[in-house]
Design a protein around this motif. Structure first.
Motif, PDB file in Angstrom:
ATOM      1  N   GLY A 153       0.719  -1.235  -0.075  1.00 51.80           N
ATOM      2  CA  GLY A 153       0.070  -0.014  -0.114  1.00 51.80           C
ATOM      3  C   GLY A 153       1.004   1.328  -0.159  1.00 51.80           C
ATOM      4  O   GLY A 153       1.918   1.249  -0.209  1.00 51.80           O
ATOM      5  N   GLU A 154       0.265   2.641   0.248  1.00 45.53           N
ATOM      6  CA  GLU A 154       0.966   3.667  -0.077  1.00 45.53           C
ATOM      7  C   GLU A 154       1.331   4.078   1.286  1.00 45.53           C
ATOM      8  O   GLU A 154       0.842   4.321   2.243  1.00 45.53           O
ATOM      9  N   GLN A 155       2.824   4.089   1.308  1.00 41.80           N
ATOM     10  CA  GLN A 155       3.602   4.278   2.320  1.00 41.80           C
ATOM     11  C   GLN A 155       3.581   5.797   2.972  1.00 41.80           C
ATOM     12  O   GLN A 155       4.166   5.859   4.060  1.00 41.80           O
ATOM     13  N   ASP A 156       2.989   6.575   2.225  1.00 40.07           N
ATOM     14  CA  ASP A 156       3.144   7.930   2.959  1.00 40.07           C
ATOM     15  C   ASP A 156       1.761   8.415   3.533  1.00 40.07           C
ATOM     16  O   ASP A 156       1.485   9.691   3.780  1.00 40.07           O
ATOM     17  N   GLY A 157       0.798   7.829   3.497  1.00 39.39           N
ATOM     18  CA  GLY A 157      -0.470   7.718   4.062  1.00 39.39           C
ATOM     19  C   GLY A 157      -0.360   7.379   5.583  1.00 39.39           C
ATOM     20  O   GLY A 157       0.600   7.088   6.203  1.00 39.39           O
ATOM     21  N   LEU A 158      -1.628   6.936   5.732  1.00 39.98           N
ATOM     22  CA  LEU A 158      -1.670   5.991   7.117  1.00 39.98           C
ATOM     23  C   LEU A 158      -0.912   4.769   7.022  1.00 39.98           C
ATOM     24  O   LEU A 158      -1.309   3.948   5.816  1.00 39.98           O
TER      25      LEU A 158
ATOM     26  N   TYR B 256      15.863 -15.945  26.036  1.00 37.44           N
ATOM     27  CA  TYR B 256      16.012 -14.863  26.794  1.00 37.44           C
ATOM     28  C   TYR B 256      14.616 -14.046  26.743  1.00 37.44           C
ATOM     29  O   TYR B 256      14.185 -13.583  25.679  1.00 37.44           O
ATOM     30  N   PRO B 257      13.664 -13.838  27.821  1.00 38.96           N
ATOM     31  CA  PRO B 257      12.463 -13.280  27.826  1.00 38.96           C
ATOM     32  C   PRO B 257      12.314 -11.740  27.568  1.00 38.96           C
ATOM     33  O   PRO B 257      11.552 -11.406  28.280  1.00 38.96           O
ATOM     34  N   PHE B 258      13.177 -11.440  26.592  1.00 39.40           N
ATOM     35  CA  PHE B 258      12.956  -9.689  26.756  1.00 39.40           C
ATOM     36  C   PHE B 258      12.709  -9.807  24.992  1.00 39.40           C
ATOM     37  O   PHE B 258      13.677  -9.630  24.184  1.00 39.40           O
ATOM     38  N   PHE B 259      11.485  -9.610  24.637  1.00 43.02           N
ATOM     39  CA  PHE B 259      11.006  -9.419  23.277  1.00 43.02           C
ATOM     40  C   PHE B 259       9.633  -8.923  23.273  1.00 43.02           C
ATOM     41  O   PHE B 259       8.928  -8.967  24.357  1.00 43.02           O
ATOM     42  N   ALA B 260       9.268  -8.846  21.990  1.00 40.52           N
ATOM     43  CA  ALA B 260       7.966  -7.950  22.033  1.00 40.52           C
ATOM     44  C   ALA B 260       7.147  -8.372  20.354  1.00 40.52           C
ATOM     45  O   ALA B 260       7.826  -8.488  19.550  1.00 40.52           O
ATOM     46  N   THR B 261       5.867  -8.013  20.450  1.00 46.95           N
ATOM     47  CA  THR B 261       5.223  -7.669  19.178  1.00 46.95           C
ATOM     48  C   THR B 261       4.994  -6.140  19.124  1.00 46.95           C
ATOM     49  O   THR B 261       4.581  -5.496  20.238  1.00 46.95           O
ATOM     50  N   SER B 262       5.531  -5.336  18.178  1.00 44.13           N
ATOM     51  CA  SER B 262       5.169  -3.936  18.070  1.00 44.13           C
ATOM     52  C   SER B 262       4.344  -3.562  16.702  1.00 44.13           C
ATOM     53  O   SER B 262       4.653  -4.110  15.881  1.00 44.13           O
ATOM     54  N   ILE B 263       3.419  -2.693  17.053  1.00 39.11           N
ATOM     55  CA  ILE B 263       2.518  -2.412  16.160  1.00 39.11           C
ATOM     56  C   ILE B 263       2.492  -0.702  16.072  1.00 39.11           C
ATOM     57  O   ILE B 263       1.742  -0.187  17.258  1.00 39.11           O
ATOM     58  N   GLY B 264       2.928   0.001  15.209  1.00 39.54           N
ATOM     59  CA  GLY B 264       2.654   1.441  15.312  1.00 39.54           C
ATOM     60  C   GLY B 264       1.858   2.164  14.063  1.00 39.54           C
ATOM     61  O   GLY B 264       2.301   1.428  13.015  1.00 39.54           O
ATOM     62  N   LEU B 265       1.251   3.050  14.174  1.00 39.77           N
ATOM     63  CA  LEU B 265       0.819   3.516  13.067  1.00 39.77           C
ATOM     64  C   LEU B 265       1.358   5.010  12.830  1.00 39.77           C
ATOM     65  O   LEU B 265       1.740   5.931  13.699  1.00 39.77           O
ATOM     66  N   THR B 266       1.732   5.152  11.574  1.00 34.60           N
ATOM     67  CA  THR B 266       2.445   6.551  10.900  1.00 34.60           C
ATOM     68  C   THR B 266       1.460   7.257  10.181  1.00 34.60           C
ATOM     69  O   THR B 266       0.632   6.634   9.388  1.00 34.60           O
ATOM     70  N   TRP B 267       1.681   8.604  10.153  1.00 32.82           N
ATOM     71  CA  TRP B 267       1.085   9.436   8.812  1.00 32.82           C
ATOM     72  C   TRP B 267       2.144  10.135   8.087  1.00 32.82           C
ATOM     73  O   TRP B 267       2.887  10.857   9.071  1.00 32.82           O
ATOM     74  N   GLN B 268       2.435  10.044   6.987  1.00 35.75           N
ATOM     75  CA  GLN B 268       3.513  10.600   6.290  1.00 35.75           C
ATOM     76  C   GLN B 268       4.843  10.535   6.954  1.00 35.75           C
ATOM     77  O   GLN B 268       5.539  11.375   7.399  1.00 35.75           O
ATOM     78  N   GLN B 269       4.892   9.228   7.523  1.00 28.90           N
ATOM     79  CA  GLN B 269       6.429   9.014   8.197  1.00 28.90           C
ATOM     80  C   GLN B 269       6.645   9.540   9.488  1.00 28.90           C
ATOM     81  O   GLN B 269       7.520   9.508  10.452  1.00 28.90           O
ATOM     82  N   GLN B 270       5.191  10.209  10.183  1.00 28.62           N
ATOM     83  CA  GLN B 270       5.363  10.552  11.499  1.00 28.62           C
ATOM     84  C   GLN B 270       4.356   9.615  12.533  1.00 28.62           C
ATOM     85  O   GLN B 270       3.333   9.476  12.093  1.00 28.62           O
TER      86      GLN B 270
END
Length: 295
Positions: A91-96, A113-127
């Motif tokens: 999809g379009e990488q500069d939108g949401l 080693y129990p230090f890990f995660a799943t990370s989900i972040g939302l950006t708008w125009q790389q912000q």
């Protein structure tokens, strides 16, 4: 990064409070799905492969968690683009755009080693706008959105009130290219170790940022990171009252791979100290052929 850039990005994207609440819920639920998938594989890996750089691993758990996360995002928000660590861009990488790291801390995970995660972040125009980081071994999810606040599970969280480096506990990491360049963060690690209560190396950037947002750590810096490492955690630190920038104290750029995130009272001191550090000689760590390359 000032305290309202996530809110500004949300406004520019046309996201009202109802939309932000919905997307924060999606991020949290999907991060927890990924974390649950990781725990199904924890201690029972069937494959560990190298992606081409020393120490840059991928396991069957990374792939299974990413598949589950992407399926859930397609179901919940099919209109939003995705950038995922293992499968790349859709999809379009500069939108949401959802920035997905299904398993941050793969080397830790592969070694039990129990230090890990799943990370989900939302950006708008790389912000960065909002995000969620599930740390399944601890049964903790760090999440938040502008106007909504930042939370550890159901409890509000905020960055620490530390104002002096001498009182600070910091965290950092070392990129996979540390074996081939002088600009590898070793000198900065030594520098801050002698000016603070200590510096930790957790091995999972998203968890490091989540812990800064929760006030467990006072500050974090690192280089050589990808957008999926940064998107959720940077948003959480800012929403929790922290300050995020590049190493010079200027506006954070998710494409640069560099970040400084900390309690507001430490920001200028960390900027000042970072800009005094010079890389160590390659001979200092047994790599006489190493060369300095800017990033």
């Amino acid at each position: 990064m000032t305290s309202n850039l996530c809110a500004q990005a949300a406004e520019q994207a046309g996201l009202n409070q109802a939309a932000l609440r919905h997307l924060a819920d999606v991020a949290r639920e999907v991060a927890e799905l990924g974390g649950a998938e990781l725990m199904r594989h924890y201690g029972r890996l069937s494959s560990i492969e190298n992606k081409g750089r020393i120490g840059d691993l991928v396991t069957n758990a990374d792939l299974a968690a990413e598949a589950r996360v992407l399926e859930a995002l397609r179901e919940r928000t099919p209109e939003i683009a995705v950038l995922a660590e293992e499968s790349g861009a859709r999809g379009e990488q500069d939108g949401l755009r959802w920035c997905v790291d299904p398993l941050d801390g793969t080397t830790n995970f592969a070694h039990g080693y129990p230090f890990f995660a799943t990370s989900i972040g939302l950006t708008w125009q790389q912000q960065p706008v909002l995000g969620a980081i599930a740390v399944p071994f601890l049964n903790e999810t760090f999440w938040g959105a502008p106007g909504l606040g930042s939370f550890l599970n159901t409890s509000p969280m905020q960055v620490s009130s530390c104002n002096h480096l001498a009182d600070a506990l910091l965290v950092t990491g070392f990129a996979y290219d540390r074996h081939t360049r002088l600009d590898n963060n070793y000198a900065e690690f030594c520098w801050f170790t002698h000016r603070t209560r200590g510096v930790r190396r957790g091995g999972a950037a998203a968890v490091d940022l989540a812990f800064v947002a929760a006030g467990r750590l006072d500050g974090y810096w690192e280089r050589g990171l990808a957008p999926w490492d940064l998107a959720a955690g940077v948003a959480l630190v800012e929403i929790a009252g922290g300050q995020v920038s590049d190493y010079r104290g200027e506006r954070f750029d998710i494409g640069s791979g560099r970040v400084l995130a900390c309690a507001p009272g430490l920001h200028q001191a960390m900027v000042d100290e970072l800009n005094q550090v010079e890389p160590l000689s390659g001979a200092c760590f047994g790599a006489p052929g190493i060369t300095a390359v800017g990033s």
